[in-house]
Motif scaffolding. Sequence first.
Motif, PDB file in Angstrom:
ATOM      1  N   LEU A 160     -29.205  98.937 -62.877  1.00  0.00           N
ATOM      2  CA  LEU A 160     -30.644  98.695 -62.789  1.00  0.00           C
ATOM      3  C   LEU A 160     -31.405  99.532 -63.816  1.00  0.00           C
ATOM      4  N   LEU A 161     -30.880 100.732 -64.113  1.00  0.00           N
ATOM      5  CA  LEU A 161     -31.508 101.596 -65.115  1.00  0.00           C
ATOM      6  C   LEU A 161     -31.129 101.180 -66.534  1.00  0.00           C
ATOM      7  N   VAL A 162     -29.885 100.750 -66.718  1.00  0.00           N
ATOM      8  CA  VAL A 162     -29.441 100.280 -68.036  1.00  0.00           C
ATOM      9  C   VAL A 162     -30.334  99.132 -68.505  1.00  0.00           C
ATOM     10  N   LYS A 163     -30.644  98.233 -67.600  1.00  0.00           N
ATOM     11  CA  LYS A 163     -31.474  97.067 -67.930  1.00  0.00           C
ATOM     12  C   LYS A 163     -32.860  97.481 -68.399  1.00  0.00           C
ATOM     13  N   ARG A 164     -33.323  98.650 -67.925  1.00  0.00           N
ATOM     14  CA  ARG A 164     -34.668  99.131 -68.256  1.00  0.00           C
ATOM     15  C   ARG A 164     -34.685 100.120 -69.414  1.00  0.00           C
ATOM     16  N   ALA A 165     -33.542 100.370 -70.022  1.00  0.00           N
ATOM     17  CA  ALA A 165     -33.471 101.391 -71.065  1.00  0.00           C
ATOM     18  C   ALA A 165     -34.317 101.007 -72.269  1.00  0.00           C
ATOM     19  N   ARG A 166     -34.840 102.019 -72.919  1.00  0.00           N
ATOM     20  CA  ARG A 166     -35.694 101.807 -74.108  1.00  0.00           C
ATOM     21  C   ARG A 166     -34.952 101.072 -75.214  1.00  0.00           C
ATOM     22  N   ASN A 167     -33.676 101.413 -75.374  1.00  0.00           N
ATOM     23  CA  ASN A 167     -32.845 100.770 -76.383  1.00  0.00           C
ATOM     24  C   ASN A 167     -31.382 100.932 -75.986  1.00  0.00           C
ATOM     25  N   ARG A 168     -30.497 100.397 -76.774  1.00  0.00           N
ATOM     26  CA  ARG A 168     -29.065 100.447 -76.466  1.00  0.00           C
ATOM     27  C   ARG A 168     -28.550 101.884 -76.453  1.00  0.00           C
ATOM     28  N   ARG A 169     -29.061 102.717 -77.359  1.00  0.00           N
ATOM     29  CA  ARG A 169     -28.611 104.119 -77.418  1.00  0.00           C
ATOM     30  C   ARG A 169     -28.881 104.835 -76.099  1.00  0.00           C
ATOM     31  N   VAL A 170     -30.074 104.673 -75.555  1.00  0.00           N
ATOM     32  CA  VAL A 170     -30.416 105.333 -74.298  1.00  0.00           C
ATOM     33  C   VAL A 170     -29.543 104.804 -73.162  1.00  0.00           C
ATOM     34  N   ALA A 171     -29.306 103.496 -73.150  1.00  0.00           N
ATOM     35  CA  ALA A 171     -28.450 102.905 -72.117  1.00  0.00           C
ATOM     36  C   ALA A 171     -27.034 103.482 -72.172  1.00  0.00           C
ATOM     37  N   GLU A 172     -26.489 103.579 -73.365  1.00  0.00           N
ATOM     38  CA  GLU A 172     -25.129 104.117 -73.517  1.00  0.00           C
ATOM     39  C   GLU A 172     -25.081 105.595 -73.134  1.00  0.00           C
TER      40      GLU A 172
END
Length: 512
Positions: A321-333
């Motif tokens: 749920l947080l990955v989907k809301r990440a600012r960009n791919r870097r933040v998600a990873e």
Amino acid sequence: MLLDIAKLPTAENSAIHLHPTDDIAVARVPVPAGAELRVDGVRLVTRDAIPAGHKLALRTILPGELVLRYGQTIGRAKRTIEPGEHVHTHNLSFEELHLNYEFPSGETPLPQPRRDGPTFLGYLREDGRVGTRNYIAVVAASNCAAHTAETIARSYDDAALPPGVDGVVAFPHGEGCAHSVGPDLDQLRRTLGGVLVHPNVSAAIILGLGCETNQIDHYLGPGAPSSERLAGLTLQSSGGTRGTVDASRRQIARFIEQAAAERRVEMPASKIVLGLNCGGSDSFSGITANPALGYCSDLLAELGGTAVLAETTEIFGAEHLLVKRARNRRVAEKLLACIREYKRYIGRFDGSSFDDNPSPGNKAGGLTNIIEKSLGAVAKGGTSPLMEVYDYAERVTSPGFVFMNTPGYDPVSLTGLAAGGCNLIAFTTGRGSAIGFPTIPVIKIATNGNTYRRMTDNMDINAGAISDGERSVQQVGREIFVLVLEAASGRRTCAERLGHQEFVPWRIGPVM
């Protein structure tokens, strides 16, 4: 936000159905066996007594079927579960989910400070950050200096200090020596360094024995930020405990004079860095207090302030749920890397897993496993984009909603948030966790009315009014936001009035 805030419970309803796809409802009050309930137009009769906050099945659930809460999987049925039956650890299993991550494809811009937003009265520091309190800190570099640090702080009567000086507080702990040089010592130094230069601290002393692994020169020597607001002493060079107390008091006299001359000034709400934590969670946490705090977090993020979600162990199973809301791919990873690293950390200890996290109190409050707990815990972060991910005790610099990698253990998590620069912390609790921090206002938010009424000395806000049908998530969220501004301007929280001063750094390495 996981909870559909348009469908609030009413005082007449005995059970709360959170999402149309959910197989379960949550008992709002204790429900006896044989009670007839109507949930979203469906009639059922309870087969068991259902404690408040616990789950009951709305349909027949076959063995191995997934069970949903918040529209998300929380486990599999161990056996057939009939409508009206109690759903908990005896018939619902935990299993690690294989989640499908929806990564962001673009870039969300950082929120900008709003010039027309609300304000508070705070202490503007040289580095541009703003304090909500004005303390003198005495920080032990190691366990060998802990007693002396406490002795120094106890020698002051805070009530006798000049106006504007909130107190002289000690930061004792059991670390600083017998550390292996490397990540563990680095993390301790990052933690103590964050406490020493915290915006809520006007000035500080770093206190050592003189021969420990964590030398005070790290904070004062070449490469360290020089400041007239930071001093260092060792017991070995200052005449032992009594000599160090006397020498410290001479230094603190100058610090108090400086602090007394400082004044609160009007500052925008964008200068607030709000830590988000939960402890002693129950099933109502994800229905009342956490979504309300999430609404407050969204208000703050929209103004360009910062809301810092923590507790890596309590996003496990909800990280998608947080990955989907990440600012960009870097933040998600970066967020997913926190989960992977924590798995490796837990793997050092045979037989441990993320599902060790729910305490007996969590389970008594209706939370069956870590997946269910995490789905409720991430609601504290509201719906705003996830702008950045920080390591434990790392300086938080980004505006908006961010995440910090901390354990779920409350005193350690709060210590990381504080060292990262949070100038306030909002803490939701269902079981009544009693905790605070030496230099930071901690706002306590009860998830249910029973805990609020039993522990009124400890609780600042009653979010149980949501499950009682008396107030909405938005109304309580705005109440939290108003209290955040008032506490930032000097209003004392319950934890402050009770004198809570918990401080526990995270020890990750071996004891040598």
